[in-house]
Scaffold this motif. Structure first.
Motif, short mmCIF file in Angstrom:
data_model
loop_
_atom_site.label_atom_id
_atom_site.label_comp_id
_atom_site.label_asym_id
_atom_site.label_seq_id
_atom_site.Cartn_x
_atom_site.Cartn_y
_atom_site.Cartn_z
N SER A 226 0.82 -1.22 0.00
CA SER A 226 0.00 0.00 0.00
C SER A 226 0.84 1.26 0.00
O SER A 226 0.34 2.34 -0.32
N GLY A 227 2.12 1.16 0.38
CA GLY A 227 2.97 2.33 0.44
C GLY A 227 2.51 3.36 1.44
O GLY A 227 2.70 4.56 1.26
N SER A 228 1.91 2.88 2.53
CA SER A 228 1.31 3.79 3.51
C SER A 228 1.80 3.48 4.91
O SER A 228 2.31 2.39 5.20
N LEU A 229 1.59 4.45 5.80
CA LEU A 229 1.90 4.21 7.20
C LEU A 229 0.94 3.19 7.80
O LEU A 229 1.32 2.44 8.70
N ALA A 317 0.63 11.62 0.92
CA ALA A 317 0.87 10.56 -0.06
C ALA A 317 1.12 9.21 0.60
O ALA A 317 0.98 8.17 -0.06
N ILE A 318 1.48 9.19 1.89
CA ILE A 318 1.72 7.93 2.58
C ILE A 318 0.66 7.67 3.65
O ILE A 318 0.86 6.86 4.54
N VAL A 691 10.60 2.43 -11.38
CA VAL A 691 11.58 2.13 -10.34
C VAL A 691 10.92 2.15 -8.97
O VAL A 691 11.20 1.30 -8.11
N TYR A 692 10.02 3.10 -8.76
CA TYR A 692 9.32 3.20 -7.48
C TYR A 692 8.54 1.91 -7.20
O TYR A 692 8.59 1.36 -6.08
N GLU A 693 7.84 1.41 -8.21
CA GLU A 693 7.09 0.17 -8.02
C GLU A 693 8.01 -1.03 -7.92
O GLU A 693 7.75 -1.97 -7.15
N PHE A 694 9.09 -1.03 -8.69
CA PHE A 694 10.06 -2.12 -8.66
C PHE A 694 10.67 -2.27 -7.27
O PHE A 694 10.94 -3.38 -6.80
N ALA A 695 10.87 -1.15 -6.59
CA ALA A 695 11.49 -1.17 -5.27
C ALA A 695 10.51 -1.50 -4.15
O ALA A 695 10.93 -1.63 -2.99
N ASN A 696 9.23 -1.63 -4.46
CA ASN A 696 8.26 -1.93 -3.41
C ASN A 696 8.55 -3.32 -2.84
O ASN A 696 8.63 -4.32 -3.56
N LEU A 697 8.70 -3.38 -1.53
CA LEU A 697 9.17 -4.61 -0.89
C LEU A 697 8.16 -5.75 -0.96
O LEU A 697 8.53 -6.92 -0.75
N SER A 698 6.91 -5.45 -1.30
CA SER A 698 5.93 -6.54 -1.42
C SER A 698 6.31 -7.51 -2.53
O SER A 698 5.94 -8.68 -2.49
N HIS A 699 7.06 -7.03 -3.55
CA HIS A 699 7.47 -7.91 -4.64
C HIS A 699 8.55 -8.90 -4.21
O HIS A 699 8.78 -9.90 -4.91
N TRP A 700 9.22 -8.63 -3.11
CA TRP A 700 10.42 -9.39 -2.76
C TRP A 700 10.23 -10.25 -1.52
O TRP A 700 11.19 -10.88 -1.05
N ARG A 701 9.02 -10.31 -1.01
CA ARG A 701 8.77 -11.10 0.21
C ARG A 701 9.09 -12.57 0.00
O ARG A 701 9.70 -13.22 0.86
#
Length: 825
Positions: A226-229, A317-318, A691-701
């Motif tokens: 979600s990219g949120s707090l 935004a977060i 790049v922003y989406e690529f770096a989202n940690l949900s992809h790397w769990r």
């Protein structure tokens, strides 16, 4: 204009407010001291004691620009915009909203405008409150507004909520209710009695939060899907539940766990790109009504491009819900863990983005600076205002403050004509007190300060101790933590030995470690193909460049060096923990975006594998522009970087130069159609978003190794079990590297606990060919140094090893392997 339909000025309370102003100003000869008292009541505050009755709001603006422009007092109003229906401020989709418009006259006192207003709706967790801003007619009053006048606007720099961004009207928010209902009130109320979190008090008796044992840096915008707090709070709520129930953590969860400190990258409202960002746009208006197209900002940014205005508010935004409550909820989730986590705010008040000048009056700005606008810390009211912004933001419940770029807080000396480090202002920042849940305290103080950076010899000249010497309770980022470290290059650990040795000698008040948002980014900017002028890439770290970079910033040797042996407070970066991508992300700059992207050309070598590019999940926008292979993307990025340098960033010349290449941009995709600066801007925007989406940690769990993450978690627990490791090495301790290296940079050392309950012997192959080690061999090696203590050879048992190390007998350490032995004297 509607002044009698619910929102109105209360004359008696306003008179009392102005009388308080006059009395406060008269009581202080020093303008700075007077401003510190006056700024406490600036902004919009819900002040009625019984919120069941009609809301009363106290409003204050510092407005020297209106006096300088000759605006008559009777031309200054508070504009209140109340939504006609319930709307969800968390929606990012732009939609039209109808607001009732009220304009209430304000009263002038000196350079300020004040008022106590009835009828405004306070925002809460459940609903959007009234929006507001200061408005005024121009001096002549003969403009072309709807009622024959030119209405101009001024933002509230002290807003607590800006749901549609810092460039939209602020929201009246009930922060008193937020504090009263926060879930961690008892955490703060117990500060005076909890010696695990507070062991010292300042000279005035206020408790000061103790330093953490280890810290994790997190970028909220890419840490969760979600990219949120709110998403980040959910991660820690789940971790806390598992720890309390004795359940195993998932491999990816371990990347977030094992710390008692979290440093959030800045959570302040950010600048916006006026060409692509429209989160607030007036569609129609009359005296009594305004229709605006609104949406929660979805700007992408790493957090440091702040506008200073609305600093007290969280970055919308977060905020998944658009509610500031998310910041408090995240902090409360951290405080509720079985081992509470201290939350550190990363405060970037050493500059303002260029667009900050649109929201701040001219008194704030000294002139252009390295990162946008240089703020004027010598202006007494500005000095007080910035400190008040800091206080209010920290009152969301932060345990610590990290001052970004403390060396950038400089002021101009009119006598010498030179700039100087404004240490007096930094001291004022250090003295700011917080009040949360009726508890007053001072936070853990951390400075990032590499002075004399950016002087050319800064790497040699900086001591990283200037502010610790002035404030002995404070901490600084260490030399191996600050900005430019490149552990992916061979000889890094050999050539940086002198700095690592400093960590051992006086690093007890340093944050240590090699992985953070800046260093990983710098690592991706290295050109790995360069044959000269830099060390070669370390061939022992990985089979390809991405694997090499991942291992450079996350390996057993570095982790165990900082967590299991050296003093200070080790800090890791969650993207490095997960061996996930990270780069410079910002879509907020219409002028420099193409240049920023060009500087990231080497990201493709270090962070992107062929199979990752081919995945339909990643780099969708760049593919939509026609880049159907990683090779084609490489070729274009290399050419783009060369064009920036060759043309000194002339976008027209760059477009003409790149038009000669085969490329998919510009229409037909056959390279025959000329490119335009617009094409380059479109590419830069697509790159940044991908790049922003690529770096989202949900992809790397799902990519996390059970063995690796278990080892790193154990390393952090080792540190937590030995609080004494934070202190500097003593005379009886020892730390060195083996001479000659013979192809291996072997660090080793010996430490004894102050109570002599245990001794530790550490060895790590920081870089190079495999090397055999044992307590006997290390003791013999140290014996050749006349200054070394005698290292015992008996009684050692392996306490912790890298995953691939066989700890039976003599140990072979491959590149980046380490071991710690333990004995009881």
């Amino acid at each position: 204009m509607t002044t009698d339909a619910g929102v109105r000025l209360l004359d008696g309370p306003t008179d009392e407010l102005l009388a308080w102003h006059r009395g406060t100003a008269a009581a202080h000869d020093d303008p700075f001291e007077a401003a510190k008292r006056l700024t406490d009541r600036l902004g919009a505050h819900v002040v009625d004691a019984d919120r069941a009755e009609e809301t009363r709001t106290e409003i204050g603006f510092w407005t020297p620009e209106l006096l300088e422009a000759g605006v008559p007092p009777e031309n200054v109003f508070l504009e209140v915009l109340t939504p006609g229906s319930e709307i969800d401020p968390g929606e990012t989709d732009v939609r039209e909203v109808r607001f009732r418009r009220d304009r209430v006259p304000l009263r002038r006192e000196g350079e300020y405008h004040w008022g106590v207003v009835a009828g405004m709706r306070a925002g809460t967790r459940e609903r959007l409150g009234s929006l507001y801003r200061l408005v005024y007619r121009d001096e002549d009053g003969d403009g072309h507004g709807d009622d024959g006048d030119e209405w101009r606007t001024a933002a509230d720099p002290f807003a607590y909520s800006v749901p549609f961004g810092a460039f939209a009207p602020a929201e009246l928010y009930d922060v008193g209710r937020l504090d009263e209902t926060r879930a961690d009130r008892e955490y703060f109320r117990s500060l005076g009695t909890d010696e695990e979190r507070v062991s010292t008090t300042d000279h005035d008796g206020l408790p000061r939060i103790d330093p953490a044992t280890s810290v994790l840096e997190i970028h909220p915008g890419t840490a969760t899907e979600s990219g949120s707090l709110a998403g980040l709070a959910g991660v820690y709520e789940e971790i806390g539940e598992k720890l309390r129930d004795g359940d195993d953590l998932a491999s990816w969860e371990r990347a977030f766990a094992g710390y008692d400190g979290i440093q959030l990258m800045p959570v302040e409202p950010l600048t916006e790109n006026p060409e692509t960002h429209e989160f607030w746009s007036v569609e129609a208006e009359s005296d009594d009504e305004l229709v605006a197209a609104v949406g929660r900002p979805d700007a992408l940014n790493w957090g440091y491009d702040i506008v200073v205005s609305a600093f007290s508010a969280p970055n919308p935004a977060i905020l998944e819900s658009g509610r500031p409550d998310e910041l408090v909820d995240f902090i409360a989730a951290c405080h509720a863990l079985p081992r509470p986590i201290r939350v550190v705010f990363d405060v970037a008040l050493g500059h303002a983005d260029d667009r900050g000048a649109e929201l701040l009056n001219d008194r704030y700005v000294l002139g252009p600076g390295m990162y946008g606008k240089h703020l004027d810390y010598t202006e007494p009211t500005v000095r007080a205002l910035i400190l008040e912004m800091q206080r209010r933001k920290m009152n969301f419940g932060a345990d610590g403050i990290r001052v970004d770029g403390a060396q950038d807080f400089t002021s101009h000396d009119p006598e010498t004509g030179e700039m100087y480090h404004d240490d007096a202002f930094l001291a004022e920042m250090d003295a700011v007190t917080q009040e949360v849940a009726d508890t007053e305290y001072r936070p853990w103080m951390i400075f990032e300060d590499g002075r004399p950076w950016p002087r050319e010899d800064w790497e040699l000249a900086s001591s990283y101790r200037a502010l610790i010497e002035q404030h002995p309770h404070s901490f600084q980022w260490s030399p191996v933590t600050f900005a430019h470290n490149t552990p992916a290059l061979l000889t890094f650990w050999a050539t940086k030995w002198w700095r690592v040795r400093e960590v051992a000698e006086f690093g007890g008040h340093w944050l240590t470690g090699v992985a953070n948002h800046d260093t990983v980014r710098r690592g991706t900017q290295i050109d790995p193909t360069v044959a000269f002028n830099q060390s070669p890439v370390n061939p022992y770290l990985g089979e390809d460049y991405p694997e090499t970079l991942d291992a450079a910033y996350d390996n057993p040797a570095a982790a165990m060096l900082f967590h299991c042996f050296l003093p200070g407070v080790p800090m890791d970066f969650v993207n490095a923990n997960m061996r996930a991508p990270w780069g410079f992300v910002r879509d907020t700059d219409p002028e420099w975006n193409v240049k920023v992207v060009a500087e990231e050309a080497n990201f493709l070598y270090w962070q992107l594998r062929e199979e990752e590019f081919e995945s339909p999940t990643h780099f969708r926008r760049v593919k939509d522009l026609g880049f159907d292979s990683l090779d084609s993307l490489h070729s274009f990025m290399d050419a783009l970087a060369g064009a920036v340098e060759a043309t000194e960033y002339d976008l027209d010349a760059m477009a003409a130069m790149l038009s000669a290449l085969e490329h998919p941009l510009g229409g037909r995709g056959d390279g025959d159609e000329d490119l335009s600066p617009t094409d380059l801007d479109a590419y830069a925007d697509a790159w940044m978003r991908d790049v922003y989406e690529f770096a989202n940690l949900s992809h790397w769990r799902d990519e996390q190794s059970e063995e690796r993450t278990a080892n790193r978690f154990a390393v952090r627990e080792f540190r937590h079990d030995r609080a004494w490791l934070r202190d500097d090495l003593r005379d009886e301790d020892y730390f060195t590297y083996r001479h000659p290296t013979e192809g291996t940079v072997l660090y080793y050392g010996f430490r004894t606990a102050p109570d002599r309950a245990e001794q530790l012997l550490f060895a790590a192959n920081m870089e190079g060919v495999p090397v055999d080690v044992s307590p006997d061999a290390l003791a013999a090696d140290a014996a050749e140094d006349a200054n070394a203590p005698e290292i015992p050879t008996e009684g050692w048992d392996p306490a912790l090893t890298a995953p691939d190390v066989d700890d039976a007998g003599e140990v072979t350490l491959a590149n980046a392997d380490a071991i710690v032995w333990r004995r009881e004297p």
